[in-house]
Design a protein around this motif. Structure first.
Motif, mmCIF file in Angstrom:
data_model
loop_
_atom_site.group_PDB
_atom_site.id
_atom_site.type_symbol
_atom_site.label_atom_id
_atom_site.label_comp_id
_atom_site.label_asym_id
_atom_site.label_seq_id
_atom_site.Cartn_x
_atom_site.Cartn_y
_atom_site.Cartn_z
ATOM 1 N N ASP A 89 0.812 -1.220 0.000
ATOM 2 C CA ASP A 89 0.000 0.000 0.000
ATOM 3 C C ASP A 89 0.846 1.271 0.000
ATOM 4 N N ASP A 90 2.121 1.154 0.352
ATOM 5 C CA ASP A 90 2.997 2.317 0.395
ATOM 6 C C ASP A 90 3.372 2.739 -1.022
ATOM 7 N N GLU A 91 3.769 4.000 -1.157
ATOM 8 C CA GLU A 91 4.072 4.534 -2.480
ATOM 9 C C GLU A 91 5.476 5.121 -2.520
ATOM 10 N N LEU A 109 10.499 7.840 -17.746
ATOM 11 C CA LEU A 109 9.316 6.970 -17.728
ATOM 12 C C LEU A 109 9.698 5.508 -17.933
ATOM 13 N N VAL A 110 10.634 5.257 -18.831
ATOM 14 C CA VAL A 110 11.079 3.878 -19.075
ATOM 15 C C VAL A 110 11.791 3.325 -17.846
ATOM 16 N N LYS A 111 12.671 4.125 -17.255
ATOM 17 C CA LYS A 111 13.452 3.684 -16.092
ATOM 18 C C LYS A 111 12.559 3.431 -14.880
ATOM 19 N N ALA A 112 11.532 4.258 -14.677
ATOM 20 C CA ALA A 112 10.666 4.124 -13.497
ATOM 21 C C ALA A 112 9.789 2.883 -13.582
ATOM 22 N N GLY A 113 9.327 2.550 -14.751
ATOM 23 C CA GLY A 113 8.441 1.395 -14.894
ATOM 24 C C GLY A 113 7.147 1.607 -14.137
ATOM 25 N N SER A 114 6.602 0.529 -13.597
ATOM 26 C CA SER A 114 5.340 0.624 -12.860
ATOM 27 C C SER A 114 5.548 0.673 -11.351
ATOM 28 N N GLU A 115 6.778 0.530 -10.886
ATOM 29 C CA GLU A 115 7.049 0.488 -9.443
ATOM 30 C C GLU A 115 7.141 1.867 -8.811
ATOM 31 N N VAL A 116 7.618 2.843 -9.562
ATOM 32 C CA VAL A 116 7.900 4.176 -9.044
ATOM 33 C C VAL A 116 7.022 5.192 -9.752
ATOM 34 N N GLU A 117 6.378 6.062 -8.979
ATOM 35 C CA GLU A 117 5.567 7.146 -9.535
ATOM 36 C C GLU A 117 6.472 8.349 -9.790
ATOM 37 N N LEU A 118 6.188 9.083 -10.841
ATOM 38 C CA LEU A 118 6.976 10.267 -11.175
ATOM 39 C C LEU A 118 6.122 11.523 -11.058
ATOM 40 N N ALA A 119 6.711 12.554 -10.465
ATOM 41 C CA ALA A 119 6.106 13.888 -10.451
ATOM 42 C C ALA A 119 7.114 14.792 -11.150
#
Length: 132
Positions: A89-91, A109-119
């Motif tokens: 549940d943590d982000e 965006l490619v490096k972050a994948g689905s695990e890390v959110e980007l702002a």
């Protein structure tokens, strides 16, 4: 000096102590687990902003500034996600300035994948901060 109870009182001292220490009268509760956010920033302004947002009883904000380049910030966020004890549940968020560079944005965006959110802030976080 405390007032003395009359001797003919029907409530004995022992029964009042037993009543106060009865476990049936205690309220049992559970502590709510607070949501955790790992926020990895590229600059000191971003770090100071999110550290200032910490509140008692609010979500737990772990704010770090690894002082590396943009892609290094995302790599550090993914590394911390693997080695620290974050729940599902943590982000994990990366706060980055893109400086209007579309190639950099695509690489992030490619490096972050689905695990890390980007702002991603454009043109810079300080400008966004001044607007608000």
């Amino acid at each position: 000096m405390s007032p003395q109870r009359p001797r003919d009182s029907k409530v004995s001292r022992r029964s009042s102590i037993m009543r106060r220490s009865s476990l049936e009268r205690r309220h049992f509760g559970t502590r709510l687990e607070r949501k955790r956010f790992l926020i990895v920033c590229e600059g000191e302004t971003e770090r100071g902003y999110f550290v200032g947002m910490r509140t008692r009883g609010g979500p737990v904000l772990d704010v770090i500034n690894p002082k590396v380049d943009h892609l290094g910030v995302v790599a550090e966020a993914k590394r911390r996600l693997r080695i620290d004890d974050y729940d599902e549940d943590d982000e994990v968020w990366c706060i980055l300035d893109t400086e209007l560079d579309p190639k950099l944005t695509e690489a992030l965006l490619v490096k972050a994948g689905s695990e890390v959110e980007l702002a991603l802030s454009t043109p810079c976080f300080e400008f966004w901060l001044l607007l608000h």
